[in-house]
Write a protein that holds these residues in place. Sequence first.
Motif, PDB file in Angstrom:
ATOM      1  N   LEU A 265       0.865  -1.398  -0.053  1.00  0.00           N
ATOM      2  CA  LEU A 265      -0.032   0.122   0.047  1.00  0.00           C
ATOM      3  C   LEU A 265       0.710   1.128  -0.044  1.00  0.00           C
ATOM      4  CD1 LEU A 265      -2.609  -1.061   2.739  1.00  0.00           C
ATOM      5  CD2 LEU A 265      -3.041  -1.129   0.257  1.00  0.00           C
ATOM      6  N   PRO A 266       0.818   1.965  -0.935  1.00  0.00           N
ATOM      7  CA  PRO A 266       1.763   3.164  -0.980  1.00  0.00           C
ATOM      8  C   PRO A 266       1.279   4.273  -0.119  1.00  0.00           C
ATOM      9  CG  PRO A 266       0.787   2.704  -3.203  1.00  0.00           C
ATOM     10  CD  PRO A 266       0.053   1.716  -2.416  1.00  0.00           C
ATOM     11  N   GLY A 267       2.266   4.780   0.719  1.00  0.00           N
ATOM     12  CA  GLY A 267       2.230   5.726   1.861  1.00  0.00           C
ATOM     13  C   GLY A 267       2.228   5.224   3.112  1.00  0.00           C
ATOM     14  N   VAL A 268       1.948   3.685   3.239  1.00  0.00           N
ATOM     15  CA  VAL A 268       1.978   3.300   4.441  1.00  0.00           C
ATOM     16  C   VAL A 268       3.294   3.378   5.258  1.00  0.00           C
ATOM     17  CG1 VAL A 268       1.157   1.381   6.143  1.00  0.00           C
ATOM     18  CG2 VAL A 268      -0.115   1.785   4.282  1.00  0.00           C
ATOM     19  N   GLY A 269       4.231   3.001   4.664  1.00  0.00           N
ATOM     20  CA  GLY A 269       5.424   3.045   5.076  1.00  0.00           C
ATOM     21  C   GLY A 269       5.941   2.190   6.185  1.00  0.00           C
ATOM     22  N   ALA A 270       7.288   2.304   6.489  1.00  0.00           N
ATOM     23  CA  ALA A 270       8.043   1.452   7.360  1.00  0.00           C
ATOM     24  C   ALA A 270       7.486   1.873   8.953  1.00  0.00           C
ATOM     25  CB  ALA A 270       9.395   1.921   7.325  1.00  0.00           C
ATOM     26  N   THR A 271       7.314   3.062   9.169  1.00  0.00           N
ATOM     27  CA  THR A 271       6.713   3.395  10.572  1.00  0.00           C
ATOM     28  C   THR A 271       5.502   2.690  10.914  1.00  0.00           C
ATOM     29  OG1 THR A 271       7.823   5.714  10.293  1.00  0.00           O
ATOM     30  CG2 THR A 271       6.348   5.289  12.122  1.00  0.00           C
ATOM     31  N   ALA A 272       4.537   2.941  10.202  1.00  0.00           N
ATOM     32  CA  ALA A 272       3.152   2.303  10.522  1.00  0.00           C
ATOM     33  C   ALA A 272       3.314   0.652  10.542  1.00  0.00           C
ATOM     34  CB  ALA A 272       2.144   2.560   9.428  1.00  0.00           C
ATOM     35  N   GLY A 273       4.200   0.277   9.605  1.00  0.00           N
ATOM     36  CA  GLY A 273       4.234  -1.253   9.313  1.00  0.00           C
ATOM     37  C   GLY A 273       4.926  -1.986  10.472  1.00  0.00           C
ATOM     38  N   ASN A 309      12.147  -4.680   6.789  1.00  0.00           N
ATOM     39  CA  ASN A 309      12.624  -5.289   5.661  1.00  0.00           C
ATOM     40  C   ASN A 309      11.595  -5.784   4.413  1.00  0.00           C
ATOM     41  OD1 ASN A 309      15.275  -4.532   5.705  1.00  0.00           O
ATOM     42  ND2 ASN A 309      16.133  -6.242   4.905  1.00  0.00           N
ATOM     43  N   GLY A 310      10.562  -6.507   5.266  1.00  0.00           N
ATOM     44  CA  GLY A 310       9.389  -6.931   4.682  1.00  0.00           C
ATOM     45  C   GLY A 310       8.669  -5.703   3.830  1.00  0.00           C
ATOM     46  N   ILE A 311       8.711  -4.579   4.429  1.00  0.00           N
ATOM     47  CA  ILE A 311       8.106  -3.353   3.979  1.00  0.00           C
ATOM     48  C   ILE A 311       8.606  -3.004   2.758  1.00  0.00           C
ATOM     49  CG2 ILE A 311       7.654  -0.949   4.160  1.00  0.00           C
ATOM     50  CD1 ILE A 311       6.962  -1.864   7.128  1.00  0.00           C
ATOM     51  N   GLU A 312      10.162  -3.017   2.628  1.00  0.00           N
ATOM     52  CA  GLU A 312      10.741  -2.533   1.282  1.00  0.00           C
ATOM     53  C   GLU A 312      10.635  -3.359   0.274  1.00  0.00           C
ATOM     54  OE1 GLU A 312      12.349   0.268   1.625  1.00  0.00           O
ATOM     55  OE2 GLU A 312      11.613   0.295   3.833  1.00  0.00           O
ATOM     56  N   SER A 313      10.758  -5.035   0.860  1.00  0.00           N
ATOM     57  CA  SER A 313      10.619  -5.707  -0.556  1.00  0.00           C
ATOM     58  C   SER A 313       8.939  -5.750  -1.042  1.00  0.00           C
ATOM     59  CB  SER A 313      10.910  -7.085  -0.134  1.00  0.00           C
ATOM     60  OG  SER A 313      10.425  -7.662   1.021  1.00  0.00           O
ATOM     61  N   GLY A 314       8.066  -5.515  -0.194  1.00  0.00           N
ATOM     62  CA  GLY A 314       6.693  -5.493  -0.900  1.00  0.00           C
ATOM     63  C   GLY A 314       6.537  -4.114  -1.351  1.00  0.00           C
ATOM     64  N   ALA A 315       7.177  -3.153  -1.083  1.00  0.00           N
ATOM     65  CA  ALA A 315       7.001  -1.759  -1.787  1.00  0.00           C
ATOM     66  C   ALA A 315       7.339  -1.894  -3.314  1.00  0.00           C
ATOM     67  CB  ALA A 315       7.803  -0.911  -1.123  1.00  0.00           C
ATOM     68  N   LEU A 316       8.292  -2.950  -3.745  1.00  0.00           N
ATOM     69  CA  LEU A 316       8.622  -3.283  -4.864  1.00  0.00           C
ATOM     70  C   LEU A 316       7.500  -3.765  -5.899  1.00  0.00           C
ATOM     71  CD1 LEU A 316      12.092  -5.325  -4.489  1.00  0.00           C
ATOM     72  CD2 LEU A 316      12.044  -2.973  -5.629  1.00  0.00           C
TER      73      LEU A 316
END
Length: 658
Positions: A265-273, A309-316
């Motif tokens: 989800l664009p914008g959710v980001g690492a902090t919320a995740g 790190n799941g967020i970063e790979s998911g953002a791909l």
Amino acid sequence: MLEAATSALASFADPAMLLYLIIGVVVGLVIGVIPGLGGTGAVAVLMPFVFVLEPNQAIAMIIGAVAVVHTSDVITSVVLGIPGSASAAVFLMDGHTMAKEGKGGRALSASFISSAVGGIIGIIGLTLVVPVARPVVTAFGSPEIFMLIVLGIFLTAMLSKGNVVKGLVVAAFGVILGIVGMSPVSAEYRYTFGSEYLSEGIGLVAAALGIFGVAEIIHLVAKRSSVADKNVSLGKGWARGARDVVKYKGDVLRGAGVGVGAGILPGVGATAGAWLAYGQAQAIGSRRKGSRFGQGDPRGVIAPSAASNGIESGALIPTLLFGVPGAAPFALLLGVLLIFGIQPGPDLIEQDLDLIYFIVWAFAIASIVGAIFAFFMARPLARLSFVSFPILAAALIPLLFMSGFQEPLSLGVFYTMLALGIFGWLCKISDIPRAPFLIAYVLAVPLERYYYITVSAFEPGEWMTRPFVIVVALLLIVTVGVVTYRNVKRKRLHPETAEGASAAADESGIHVPPVVGVAMTVGSMLFFIGAFILATDFSPNGQLFPYMASILGLGLGVVALVKDIQQVRRDGGVGRIEGAFRAQLRVVGVSILWLLAFVWLVFLVGMYVGTAVFALVFLLVVARMKPLFAVIYVAAIVGALYALEQFAELVAPVGWLI
């Protein structure tokens, strides 16, 4: 598909490819420790090298940095109790508590391994999504892609931490700046004011470094202190941390799953995740005996580490499949792809599937290499926080400005970076998210292109009633409704913490008077009015999108101004610039003058002499370094810049005299 994956993996048999990947990993680990810079700063610093590398080499380096920034920003949170980024604040709960108990090594070990595993799980998710999403993505036309881009920008602003309405205003500002230069739909230059520099646009590197990097330098130089003042104590338990990951493997898997979902989800980001992962781990773990969440429970480190790190790979996933960046660093990755003529989306899946798998392998390898390096680099990286930031800034300032110079090769970019840096600092102290600006800036040109194609090829009633367009529109409506409901509910339950509540303060706890927010809102409205007036001189095709963006921005500005007026009424006036905030403004003003002095020196005598003079005086006056050490350090800075020019083929600015 198997053939594409195998071919992509074979690319890493080339030692040079691995070298560039490792360079990205090292830069990501180092930059990740410096508070405020994070993933966006790491990618922006590497961006100039993109222009002198082969596409795969550049992509490998960028992916290497993105994959590990959330691996290293844990270090300062755990060891020093000072978050390396907003998302790393979650590690203060249990990680820092473990460090105070002499178990810092255990917390870091669990975090590093969980980060690597979370990144790999995310990459597996991307690999599985590609064949499923392929028929859907390839069926998209211009209306669907246009709406996806709109969704990405809106979600980034709506779900980012901070003032939502002003986040949307900042996004509209980014869209206008993103279309400066040659129009993609008409043969004309827009908003260039006759400047040759602006005819090519502002430059992605300059925009990113200005809004994030220069803004952080302005903020941190003003403090004139180191980030931390405690002794580094990593403690023991490195092997125990590895066993914790095995013991709590369920928390690793769930944390990674939460991270991938947040990343999509664009914008959710690492902090919320990260906080979502921590919350689910606490909810499940509290049912069992021995739960010590908030008191040093390793699960409080493991779950958010896997999620980060799941967020970063998911953002791909949205970045590659739809061309919509999942987070600010991925906006820069998208910019890299566009520089090489690679357009994410349906065409990428159909024509360049091996590139997707190349990125998959690069991320997986970087996650593992980053975790290994982090074990060895943890102590020296933590010690960076004890260096007075003005000492670091003496090297960072020339590096950032030289990096921003590479794309336009014009000294005018220095003023642009400084102006965006000041704007970014104002956003920072006003609790306005900056990620929407960068993502909107990167997506401005494709947004205009697909908007023009859509309105030219379809009647309004035709494209607006397409099934996927309706779905995206409903998602936007639901998101706006949920965010509005959340803010109203929070305001009722906790009026002192609601968005727009009085006593707003920056991260230093200094009260920011409402007059600052009012001034920023009025300034943005004047900007959009000016953009609209200037657009009247463009051709009919060229003015279509600027009209839409400026009208939307002005409308959002009106909403923001209404909220500002409500804020003023609650506070009993616009407030005065006095006390601690006035003192902060005075110091920040001095910091800006130092940056301006550097810019003028480079204009006058070129990069090398200008850097030498600036750094020496800056170190002696601001950092209060001893003369001998200052001279040695300045020589090292100038030598590093020269090495970048000779071996990395960067171009050093030439002054009027030298």
